[in-house]
Design an enzyme around this catalytic site. Structure first.
Site, PDB file in Angstrom:
ATOM      1  N   GLU A 245     -10.510   0.260 -11.137  1.00  0.00           N
ATOM      2  CA  GLU A 245      -9.816   0.798 -12.304  1.00  0.00           C
ATOM      3  C   GLU A 245     -10.261  -0.057 -13.490  1.00  0.00           C
ATOM      4  O   GLU A 245     -10.092  -1.280 -13.491  1.00  0.00           O
ATOM      5  CB  GLU A 245      -8.303   0.728 -12.132  1.00  0.00           C
ATOM      6  CG  GLU A 245      -7.765   1.684 -11.094  1.00  0.00           C
ATOM      7  CD  GLU A 245      -6.270   1.538 -10.883  1.00  0.00           C
ATOM      8  OE1 GLU A 245      -5.635   0.752 -11.621  1.00  0.00           O
ATOM      9  OE2 GLU A 245      -5.737   2.194  -9.976  1.00  0.00           O
TER      10      GLU A 245
ATOM     11  N   ASP B  52       2.416  -1.619 -19.594  1.00  0.00           N
ATOM     12  CA  ASP B  52       1.794  -2.846 -19.105  1.00  0.00           C
ATOM     13  C   ASP B  52       2.600  -4.084 -19.466  1.00  0.00           C
ATOM     14  O   ASP B  52       3.206  -4.167 -20.539  1.00  0.00           O
ATOM     15  CB  ASP B  52       0.381  -2.970 -19.672  1.00  0.00           C
ATOM     16  CG  ASP B  52      -0.538  -1.886 -19.145  1.00  0.00           C
ATOM     17  OD1 ASP B  52      -0.578  -1.720 -17.917  1.00  0.00           O
ATOM     18  OD2 ASP B  52      -1.193  -1.204 -19.953  1.00  0.00           O
TER      19      ASP B  52
END
Length: 279
Positions: A50, A61
Site C-alpha cells: 500500500e 490516520d
C-alpha cells in the site's frame, strides 16, 4: 482485472499462510529514499504494497502517518510523482501488488479519468480511498473497475450485517478490515475478536479479508495471520523510518534498512503462523 493482487493471495494460500501487506508513504522523507524503500519491500517479504498518497488532511490516520504525509509534501511529493514512483518500481518488479491508499481530493484535482489511465499505465493494481463511501461509487469506484483497477473497501467493527452488503457490493481485490475503532496506530486489537469479525465478513464475500490497524510487531502479525487472509502493517514501519531520521528530519544511511529490516521481521512472523481451518 486484479491479476497481481489475486496472484499474491494465491501464492500465500499455496504456502498455507496469510499474505503480508505493507504500508509506506510516497515521498517520505524524500523521494529518493522512498523509492529505495519501495524497491526493497518485496525483497524483504511484502506480498502487496500500500503506497500512501500524501494529503494535507488525512482524517483517518494517526499522528505517525499524518506526519509522514506532511514530510512528503514538504519534500515536494505530488500525485504525479507518486505514479512515476510506481512506474519506476515496475522496471524491476512486475509481480508485487501495488495499491494506492489515501483520500479523494488529490485524485479529484488530478482528474478521475486521467488519474485512472495514468495509474493503470504506471502499474497500479488497486485503490483504497477512505473518504468515499459506497453511496459515492459513481465518483471513482465504478470508473476504476471499468479501467481495470481494483477498488478496495474498508470494513470496521461498526460495519454490521445490515451495512456490509453495501460495503461489499462493488469491492474488488480484497476487503480491508480495520481491527479497531479510531485512527491508525492507536491501539492493539483483540486478536480473537478480530478473527471472529473476519469469519463474519467472509460469510458475505469470497474476497480475501486482510486485517490492519494496530499490528506493531512480529508477534502481533503472527496472531492476526492465523485468522485472516492477510496482515497489514503501516504505522510501525512509519515509526521505524522516523526513528532513523536525523535531528532535522532528513534521511540517514540507516533509513532504508530501518524499514526493510522490520518488514523482514514482520514477514517472518506472518510466515510462522499456519492458517487456521476457519480462515
Amino acid at each position: 482485472m486484479t491479476d497481481r493482487i489475486t496472484a499474491a493471495f494465491a501464492r500465500a494460500r499455496a504456502e498455507n499462510r496469510a499474505a503480508f501487506v505493507t504500508y509506506v508513504m510516497a515521498g517520505d522523507p524524500d523521494r529518493e529514499t522512498a523509492r529505495a524503500i519501495l524497491k526493497g519491500l518485496p525483497k524483504a517479504g511484502a506480498d502487496i504494497i500500500e503506497f500512501g498518497m500524501p494529503f494535507t488532511d488525512p482524517m483517518a490516520d494517526g499522528p505517525s502517518i499524518q506526519a509522514a504525509g506532511l514530510r512528503a509534501l514538504k519534500a515536494g511529493q505530488s500525485l504525479k510523482k507518486t505514479l512515476e514512483d510506481v512506474a519506476e518500481l515496475r522496471k524491476t518488479n512486475d509481480s508485487v501488488g501495488v495499491v494506492l491508499m489515501g483520500y479523494y481530493n488529490p485524485i479529484y484535482i488530478y482528474g478521475v479519468e486521467k488519474f485512472l489511465a495514468d495509474a493503470k499505465a504506471a502499474g497500479v493494481d488497486g485503490l483504497i480511498v477512505v473518504d468515499l463511501p459506497p453511496e459515492e461509487d459513481e465518483e471513482l469506484c465504478l470508473p476504476a473497475l471499468k479501467a481495470g483497477v481494483a477498488f478496495i473497501r474498508l470494513a470496521t467493527p461498526t460495519t454490521d450485517d445490515k451495512r456490509l452488503p453495501a460495503v461489499l457490493k462493488n469491492t474488488s481485490g480484497f476487503v480491508y478490515y480495520v481491527s479497531i475503532t479510531g485512527i491508525t496506530g492507536a491501539a492493539t486489537p483483540d486478536f480473537n475478536v478480530t478473527a471472529n469479525a473476519v469469519a463474519r465478513i467472509k460469510r458475505h464475500t469470497a474476497l480475501p479479508v486482510v486485517v490492519g490497524f494496530g499490528v506493531k510487531n512480529a508477534q502481533h502479525a503472527a496472531a492476526v495471520a492465523r485468522g485472516a487472509d492477510g496482515v497489514v502493517v503501516g504505522t510501525a514501519l512509519i515509526d521505524a523510518l522516523k526513528a532513523s531520521l536525523d535531528a532535522e528530519g532528513k534521511a540517514t544511511e540507516k533509513t532504508v534498512s530501518a524499514v526493510t529490516d522490520l518488514v523482514s521481521q514482520l514477514a517472518a512472523g506472518v510466515r510462522s503462523a499456519p492458517k487456521s481451518a476457519a480462515a
